[in-house]
Structure formats: C-alpha cells, structure tokens
Motif scaffolding. Structure first.
Motif, mmCIF file in Angstrom:
data_model
loop_
_atom_site.group_PDB
_atom_site.id
_atom_site.type_symbol
_atom_site.label_atom_id
_atom_site.label_comp_id
_atom_site.label_asym_id
_atom_site.label_seq_id
_atom_site.Cartn_x
_atom_site.Cartn_y
_atom_site.Cartn_z
ATOM 1 N N LEU A 223 53.085 -48.235 -70.916
ATOM 2 C CA LEU A 223 53.942 -49.154 -70.233
ATOM 3 C C LEU A 223 53.793 -48.936 -68.720
ATOM 4 O O LEU A 223 53.701 -50.160 -68.001
ATOM 5 N N TYR A 224 53.268 -47.882 -68.064
ATOM 6 C CA TYR A 224 52.857 -47.808 -66.749
ATOM 7 C C TYR A 224 51.916 -48.436 -66.413
ATOM 8 O O TYR A 224 51.637 -49.167 -65.308
ATOM 9 N N ARG A 225 50.844 -48.905 -67.538
ATOM 10 C CA ARG A 225 49.718 -49.587 -67.097
ATOM 11 C C ARG A 225 50.000 -51.072 -67.340
ATOM 12 O O ARG A 225 49.326 -51.863 -66.195
ATOM 13 N N ARG A 226 50.906 -51.392 -67.995
ATOM 14 C CA ARG A 226 51.323 -52.840 -67.924
ATOM 15 C C ARG A 226 52.120 -53.282 -66.622
ATOM 16 O O ARG A 226 51.840 -54.208 -66.206
ATOM 17 N N ILE A 227 52.792 -52.166 -66.220
ATOM 18 C CA ILE A 227 53.333 -52.413 -64.894
ATOM 19 C C ILE A 227 52.322 -52.831 -64.029
ATOM 20 O O ILE A 227 52.567 -53.541 -63.048
ATOM 21 N N MET A 228 51.687 -51.716 -63.760
ATOM 22 C CA MET A 228 50.550 -51.655 -62.551
ATOM 23 C C MET A 228 49.625 -52.751 -62.634
ATOM 24 O O MET A 228 49.356 -53.481 -61.832
ATOM 25 N N ARG A 229 49.422 -53.399 -64.108
ATOM 26 C CA ARG A 229 48.724 -54.673 -64.136
ATOM 27 C C ARG A 229 49.264 -55.682 -63.367
ATOM 28 O O ARG A 229 48.570 -56.665 -63.017
ATOM 29 N N VAL A 230 50.611 -55.818 -63.700
ATOM 30 C CA VAL A 230 51.374 -56.959 -63.096
ATOM 31 C C VAL A 230 51.109 -56.832 -61.563
ATOM 32 O O VAL A 230 50.719 -58.000 -60.821
ATOM 33 N N PHE A 231 51.274 -55.715 -61.039
ATOM 34 C CA PHE A 231 51.018 -55.690 -59.403
ATOM 35 C C PHE A 231 49.469 -56.154 -59.010
ATOM 36 O O PHE A 231 49.288 -56.957 -58.112
ATOM 37 N N VAL A 232 48.390 -55.696 -59.742
ATOM 38 C CA VAL A 232 47.201 -56.011 -59.551
ATOM 39 C C VAL A 232 46.994 -57.460 -59.916
ATOM 40 O O VAL A 232 46.410 -58.092 -58.923
ATOM 41 N N ASP A 233 47.372 -57.977 -60.774
ATOM 42 C CA ASP A 233 47.186 -59.351 -60.881
ATOM 43 C C ASP A 233 47.864 -60.282 -59.867
ATOM 44 O O ASP A 233 47.024 -61.153 -59.456
ATOM 45 N N ASN A 234 48.917 -59.913 -59.427
ATOM 46 C CA ASN A 234 49.408 -60.763 -58.220
ATOM 47 C C ASN A 234 49.010 -60.414 -57.345
ATOM 48 O O ASN A 234 48.721 -61.541 -56.373
ATOM 49 N N LYS A 235 48.478 -59.298 -56.653
ATOM 50 C CA LYS A 235 47.719 -58.823 -55.658
ATOM 51 C C LYS A 235 46.510 -59.854 -55.316
ATOM 52 O O LYS A 235 46.196 -60.387 -54.448
ATOM 53 N N ARG A 236 45.881 -59.913 -56.536
ATOM 54 C CA ARG A 236 44.562 -60.842 -56.490
ATOM 55 C C ARG A 236 44.954 -62.082 -56.336
ATOM 56 O O ARG A 236 44.077 -62.784 -55.646
ATOM 57 N N ARG A 237 46.029 -62.680 -56.642
ATOM 58 C CA ARG A 237 46.465 -64.231 -56.467
ATOM 59 C C ARG A 237 47.176 -64.453 -54.943
ATOM 60 O O ARG A 237 47.374 -65.516 -54.778
ATOM 61 N N PHE A 238 47.299 -63.101 -54.516
ATOM 62 C CA PHE A 238 48.175 -63.527 -53.034
ATOM 63 C C PHE A 238 47.260 -64.194 -51.995
ATOM 64 O O PHE A 238 46.226 -63.724 -51.807
ATOM 65 N N VAL A 239 47.858 -64.875 -51.317
ATOM 66 C CA VAL A 239 47.074 -65.618 -50.325
ATOM 67 C C VAL A 239 48.148 -65.799 -49.297
ATOM 68 O O VAL A 239 49.194 -66.159 -49.338
ATOM 69 N N VAL A 240 47.517 -65.393 -47.966
ATOM 70 C CA VAL A 240 48.338 -65.572 -46.920
ATOM 71 C C VAL A 240 48.468 -66.945 -46.296
ATOM 72 O O VAL A 240 47.591 -67.721 -46.142
ATOM 73 N N HIS A 241 49.516 -67.482 -46.208
ATOM 74 C CA HIS A 241 49.786 -68.970 -45.652
ATOM 75 C C HIS A 241 50.106 -68.634 -44.139
ATOM 76 O O HIS A 241 51.519 -68.358 -43.943
ATOM 77 N N LEU A 242 49.128 -69.139 -43.396
ATOM 78 C CA LEU A 242 49.355 -69.233 -41.843
ATOM 79 C C LEU A 242 49.284 -70.688 -41.275
ATOM 80 O O LEU A 242 48.638 -71.392 -42.009
ATOM 81 N N PRO A 243 50.169 -70.793 -40.135
ATOM 82 C CA PRO A 243 50.344 -72.152 -39.780
ATOM 83 C C PRO A 243 48.799 -72.434 -39.172
ATOM 84 O O PRO A 243 48.216 -71.701 -38.792
ATOM 85 N N GLU A 244 48.591 -74.173 -39.184
ATOM 86 C CA GLU A 244 47.308 -74.120 -38.729
ATOM 87 C C GLU A 244 47.426 -73.908 -37.128
ATOM 88 O O GLU A 244 48.498 -74.140 -36.343
#
Length: 57
Positions: free
Chosen positions: A25-46
C-alpha cells in the motif's frame, strides 16, 4: 503505530515501513506522488523585457 513515548530509547529505523504488511500500500501511495511529480510543470507568465530607462531605475 507506536506513539512518541514508546519510541524513546529505540534506534531509528528509517526503512521499517518496507518490512510491514502494509508495504504494498505504501508503495502504491508513493507511486502516485512520483508519477505526479514527473508530470508537474511550472506555469510562469510570459516575461517581457523592459529597458531599465523605462522603469525609472
């Protein structure tokens, strides 16, 4: 789970969670965090360059 009073005098076990029955269960929870961190993109104004003379600096 042990409370703080029960932890006194025991050596720290940083990876103890890997040996519990809930480890899958702990591995599945941490996998959610890792996957979302990889997809995270900082949106900065131009950013527009403005000469400092126009900013009265």
């Amino acid at each position: 789970m042990a409370d703080r009073g029960e932890m006194k005098g025991q050596e720290p076990r940083p990876f103890a969670h890997l040996e519990t029955s809930l480890a899958p269960l702990y591995r599945r929870i941490m996998r959610v965090f890792v996957d979302n961190k990889r997809r995270f993109v900082v949106h900065l104004p131009e950013v527009h360059c403005v000469p400092s003379r126009l900013l009265n600096l």
